[in-house]
Design an enzyme around this catalytic site. Structure first.
Site, PDB file in Angstrom:
ATOM      1  N   ILE A 165     -17.161 -21.582   9.318  1.00 16.30           N
ATOM      2  CA  ILE A 165     -16.634 -22.766   9.628  1.00 16.30           C
ATOM      3  C   ILE A 165     -17.477 -23.484  10.766  1.00 16.30           C
ATOM      4  O   ILE A 165     -17.479 -24.803  11.223  1.00 16.30           O
ATOM      5  CB  ILE A 165     -15.021 -22.868   9.958  1.00 16.30           C
ATOM      6  CG1 ILE A 165     -14.883 -22.013  11.152  1.00 16.30           C
ATOM      7  CG2 ILE A 165     -14.409 -22.624   8.762  1.00 16.30           C
ATOM      8  CD1 ILE A 165     -13.504 -22.217  11.875  1.00 16.30           C
ATOM      9  N   HIS A 197     -14.824 -22.393   3.124  1.00 13.92           N
ATOM     10  CA  HIS A 197     -13.675 -22.480   4.104  1.00 13.92           C
ATOM     11  C   HIS A 197     -13.664 -23.776   4.922  1.00 13.92           C
ATOM     12  O   HIS A 197     -12.900 -23.912   6.005  1.00 13.92           O
ATOM     13  CB  HIS A 197     -13.710 -21.178   4.952  1.00 13.92           C
ATOM     14  CG  HIS A 197     -13.528 -19.814   4.436  1.00 13.92           C
ATOM     15  ND1 HIS A 197     -13.658 -18.527   4.904  1.00 13.92           N
ATOM     16  CD2 HIS A 197     -12.766 -19.718   3.205  1.00 13.92           C
ATOM     17  CE1 HIS A 197     -13.245 -17.745   3.876  1.00 13.92           C
ATOM     18  NE2 HIS A 197     -12.746 -18.273   2.909  1.00 13.92           N
ATOM     19  N   CYS A 227      -1.153 -40.151   6.271  1.00 13.89           N
ATOM     20  CA  CYS A 227      -1.664 -41.387   5.511  1.00 13.89           C
ATOM     21  C   CYS A 227      -3.151 -40.761   4.573  1.00 13.89           C
ATOM     22  O   CYS A 227      -3.622 -41.908   4.142  1.00 13.89           O
ATOM     23  CB  CYS A 227      -1.729 -42.578   6.364  1.00 13.89           C
ATOM     24  SG  CYS A 227      -3.423 -42.209   7.423  1.00 13.89           S
ATOM     25  N   SER A 264     -19.285  -8.507   4.904  1.00 18.65           N
ATOM     26  CA  SER A 264     -18.845  -7.266   4.640  1.00 18.65           C
ATOM     27  C   SER A 264     -18.279  -7.438   2.895  1.00 18.65           C
ATOM     28  O   SER A 264     -17.730  -6.295   2.528  1.00 18.65           O
ATOM     29  CB  SER A 264     -17.790  -6.662   5.493  1.00 18.65           C
ATOM     30  OG  SER A 264     -16.656  -7.688   5.834  1.00 18.65           O
TER      31      SER A 264
HETATM   32 ZN    ZN Z   1      -2.350 -41.579   9.219  1.00 19.30          ZN
END
Ligand code: ZN
Length: 253
Positions: free
Chosen positions: A107, A123, A134, A194
Site C-alpha cells: 500500500i 490492496h 456520499c 512469501s
Molecule cells: Zn460525503
C-alpha cells in the site's frame, strides 16, 4: 526438489522474455524503510496496533480511530522514503519495453514514486480516498488536510472519509486485470513476497510461463519444473541482474 536460480540465470530468463510481469510484496519495500506486517519488527509483531480493530473492515466500521492512528504513522513514515534499487530496476525494465505490469500487494506509493506506470495495486493505497456516505472522492493531499483538523477525517456531508486501502474482509482490487496480466506473461517475477497471503498466493498458479521467485526467507510455492527460486536480498540480486543485462538502472529524481 526446488530449483535454485542465480542472478545470471534470472538475467538470462529476462533477456529471452517479451512480456514480463512482476508481482511484488513487502520485501521490496523493507530496504526503503517500510516495515512489513509479519517479519521481525513488523506491524503485527510489535503489537503497536490491535490487528482486529485496526485492519479489519468490521472494526473500522465500529470505530475508525485505530485505523487512522495507524494511517498517520504510515503516512508520516513514507512521506520521505525513496524507492529502492529494485523498484527502479522495474522502471528500467518497463522503459525497455520488456516489463508489462507490476502487480503489488503493497500500500506504499514507492512503485508510483519510482516512475512505474503499469501498476495494479491489489490492496489499494493511500493516494485516493472516498466518503462512505456520499462516495465523494478525495486526493491524498485532501486526506492529509482533513487529518490535520481531526483524528478521523470527515466529509462535508458528515460521512467518514476512508482511504482506498483494502482492509481484511473487503474484496481486493482489480483481480481480473491482475489475472489477465499474469495469464498473458511469458515470465513472472515474484519479488519480496512469501506468497502466504491471498491473492498473491494464488497468482503464480495462474501463470502458464516460467516463474522466478526472489525472496529472503521461506516461500509458500510448491516446486515445479518451470519454477525457479532465489533466497536473496532483492537489491544486491537485481544490481547483479542489471549488470548481467547491461542495463542502466534509472537514478532517483
Ligand atoms: Zn460525503
Amino acid at each position: 526438489m526446488r530449483q535454485e536460480i542465480s542472478a545470471a540465470g534470472c538475467a538470462e530468463r529476462i533477456r529471452s522474455a517479451r512480456r514480463v510481469v512482476a508481482l511484488t510484496g513487502a520485501g521490496i519495500s523493507t530496504a526503503a524503510g517500510v516495515p512489513d506486517f509479519r517479519g521481525p519488527g513488523g506491524i503485527y509483531t510489535t503489537g503497536r496496533y490491535d490487528p482486529q480493530a485496526t485492519f479489519e473492515i468490521d472494526g473500522f466500521l465500529r470505530d475508525p480511530a485505530p485505523f487512522f492512528r495507524f494511517t498517520r504513522d504510515v503516512l508520516g513514515l513514507v512521506a520521505d522514503l525513496e524507492p529502492t534499487l529494485t523498484h527502479r530496476f522495474l522502471v528500467g525494465l518497463e522503459a525497455a519495453g520488456t516489463l508489462r505490469t507490476v502487480i503489488t500487494q503493497n500500500i506504499d506509493p514507492l512503485h508510483q514514486r519510482a516512475g512505474s506506470r503499469g501498476v495494479i495495486a491489489v490492496h489499494g493505497g493511500y493516494w485516493t480516498s472516498h466518503c462512505l456516505a456520499c462516495r465523494g472522492r478525495f486526493s491524498l493531499d485532501e486526506l492529509l488536510g482533513l487529518l490535520e483538523r481531526s483524528p478521523v477525517p470527515f466529509c462535508s456531508c458528515g460521512g467518514v472519509v476512508k482511504p482506498d486501502v483494502v482492509l481484511f474482509g473487503e474484496p481486493v482490487y482489480a483481480m481480473e486485470e491482475a489475472v489477465a496480466a499474469v495469464a498473458a506473461a511469458d515470465l513472472l517475477l515474484v519479488l519480496g513476497s512469501s506468497l502466504a497471503v491471498y491473492p498473491a498466493a494464488w497468482l503464480p498458479e495462474v501463470a502458464e510461463c516460467p516463474v522466478v521467485v526472489v525472496n529472503r526467507g521461506p516461500v509458500e510455492l510448491a516446486a515445479a519444473p518451470d519454477r525457479f527460486f532465489a533466497d536473496a536480498e532483492l537489491d544486491p540480486f537485481f544490481s547483479e541482474v542489471a549488470r548481467e543485462l547491461g542495463m542502466a538502472i534509472p537514478e532517483p529524481d
